[in-house]
Design an enzyme around this catalytic site. Structure first.
Site, PDB file in Angstrom:
ATOM      1  N   HIS A 186       4.726  -4.725  10.799  1.00  0.00           N
ATOM      2  CA  HIS A 186       5.089  -4.005  12.037  1.00  0.00           C
ATOM      3  C   HIS A 186       5.198  -4.966  13.218  1.00  0.00           C
ATOM      4  CE1 HIS A 186       4.560   0.204  10.652  1.00  0.00           C
ATOM      5  NE2 HIS A 186       3.632  -0.295   9.853  1.00  0.00           N
TER       6      HIS A 186
ATOM      7  N   ASP B  16      -0.093  -3.952   6.192  1.00  0.00           N
ATOM      8  CA  ASP B  16      -0.730  -3.435   7.408  1.00  0.00           C
ATOM      9  C   ASP B  16      -2.194  -3.854   7.511  1.00  0.00           C
ATOM     10  OD1 ASP B  16       1.641  -2.160   8.017  1.00  0.00           O
ATOM     11  OD2 ASP B  16       0.878  -0.123   7.733  1.00  0.00           O
TER      12      ASP B  16
ATOM     13  N   ASP C  48       5.863   4.531   5.073  1.00  0.00           N
ATOM     14  CA  ASP C  48       6.710   3.530   5.733  1.00  0.00           C
ATOM     15  C   ASP C  48       6.692   2.182   4.997  1.00  0.00           C
ATOM     16  OD1 ASP C  48       3.984   3.392   6.771  1.00  0.00           O
ATOM     17  OD2 ASP C  48       4.717   1.921   8.204  1.00  0.00           O
ATOM     18  N   HIS C  49       6.024   2.158   3.822  1.00  0.00           N
ATOM     19  CA  HIS C  49       6.029   0.945   2.994  1.00  0.00           C
ATOM     20  C   HIS C  49       6.625   1.168   1.607  1.00  0.00           C
ATOM     21  CE1 HIS C  49       3.532  -1.310   5.928  1.00  0.00           C
ATOM     22  NE2 HIS C  49       3.330  -0.062   6.311  1.00  0.00           N
TER      23      HIS C  49
ATOM     24  N   HIS D 264       1.407   3.927   1.942  1.00  0.00           N
ATOM     25  CA  HIS D 264       1.957   4.662   3.089  1.00  0.00           C
ATOM     26  C   HIS D 264       3.483   4.738   3.017  1.00  0.00           C
ATOM     27  CE1 HIS D 264      -1.883   3.982   5.711  1.00  0.00           C
ATOM     28  NE2 HIS D 264      -1.992   5.021   4.906  1.00  0.00           N
TER      29      HIS D 264
ATOM     30  N   HIS E  52      -7.401  -0.769   5.440  1.00  0.00           N
ATOM     31  CA  HIS E  52      -6.356   0.104   5.987  1.00  0.00           C
ATOM     32  C   HIS E  52      -6.118   1.241   4.988  1.00  0.00           C
ATOM     33  CE1 HIS E  52      -2.743   1.259   8.187  1.00  0.00           C
ATOM     34  NE2 HIS E  52      -2.031   1.164   7.085  1.00  0.00           N
TER      35      HIS E  52
ATOM     36  N   HIS F 238       0.849  -1.202   0.000  1.00  0.00           N
ATOM     37  CA  HIS F 238       0.000   0.000   0.000  1.00  0.00           C
ATOM     38  C   HIS F 238       0.878   1.243   0.000  1.00  0.00           C
ATOM     39  CE1 HIS F 238       0.733  -0.561   4.313  1.00  0.00           C
ATOM     40  NE2 HIS F 238       0.244   0.629   4.588  1.00  0.00           N
TER      41      HIS F 238
HETATM   42 FE    FE Z   1       2.796   0.734   8.130  1.00  0.00          FE
HETATM   43 ZN    ZN Z   2       0.111   1.590   6.630  1.00  0.00          ZN
END
Ligand code: FE
Ligand code: ZN
Length: 243
Positions: free
Chosen positions: A173, A135, A62-63, A60, A116, A58
């Site tokens: 995570h 996530d 942090d990905h 985001h 998400h 996805h």
């Molecule tokens: Fe994340």
């Molecule tokens: Zn995420």
């Protein structure tokens, strides 16, 4: 018979796990959800692996934050959710429900699991009994519903629950301790949760990772997978969000 994939967990930022997947016969190495580039490149280099592909679940940061740096350093191709192309730069392969993506002779099927984020996907290697869920699901938890509904997450949980028991679940995570504490509040009588929480507390005290998990373990201990209705999932998610 295809040889087993080698998997390396690279912990980055405060609690992200980036997964490196190496296929020896083809020499291919896949990175799933690189938050950042440098530690991932260093981990691959230490193993003598050349990164050839990036798969994002996805949009985001942090990905996908490591995509540009890894592409620049390695020329890796990027596979990412078709529904999130506007938010993910330089995607080579837009991925949709049912698409088959390959790493050497290993094949993963794309599952669209929105909630998400609206376009979130998972990558299921059926023959290798493993799934990368980003996530959407965590050990004893699920992702926050930023762009979707409890009904969508409930449907996602039905799909994950239907996978074979021994499927290894790679989430993005290390949230297991917090999730386990919540899980026990949600189901105080559930001994499997109490036992697992004790193990997780001990593991985290030793600074050990608690993922991957398995579908069998999640069926027994994940209060979101175990929610009996959309309403129950919704109320558990809201309670967890209130912290
Ligand atoms: Fe994340
Ligand atoms: Zn995420």
């Amino acid at each position: 018979m295809v040889s087993a994939l080698e998997i390396l967990r690279v912990p980055v930022l405060s609690d992200n796990y980036v997964w490196l997947v190496h296929d020896k016969p083809s020499g291919e190495t896949l990175v799933v959800d690189p938050s950042v580039a440098e530690p991932v490149l260093a981990a691959a280099q230490a193993r003598g692996w050349s990164i050839t592909q990036i798969w994002n679940t996805h949009w985001h940061g942090d990905h996908i934050g490591g995509n540009p740096g890894i592409v620049a350093a390695t020329g890796a191709t990027v596979t990412a959710p078709a529904a999130e192309l506007a938010k993910i730069p330089h995607v080579d392969r837009p991925a949709r429900e049912g698409d088959r993506v390959r790493l050497g002779d290993h094949e993963a099927v794309v599952m669209e699991v929105p909630a998400h984020t609206a376009g979130h996907i998972a990558y299921h290697f059926a023959d290798d009994a493993m799934i990368f869920v980003g996530d959407t699901m965590f050990a004893m938890g699920c992702g926050r519903l930023f762009e979707g509904t409890p009904a969508q997450m409930y449907a996602n949980m039905r799909r994950f629950e239907a996978l074979p028991d021994d499927t290894q679940v790679y989430c993005a995570h290390e949230y297991t301790l917090s999730n386990g504490k919540f899980a026990l509040q949600a189901e105080p009588q559930n001994e499997a949760i109490a036992d697992r929480l004790a193990q997780v507390e001990a593991a985290r005290a030793r600074d050990e990772a608690t993922v991957p998990t398995t579908i069998a373990l999640e069926r027994a201990t994940n209060p979101f997978m175990r929610a009996q209705s959309v309403e129950e999932l919704a109320s558990r998610r809201a309670a967890k969000d209130r912290g």
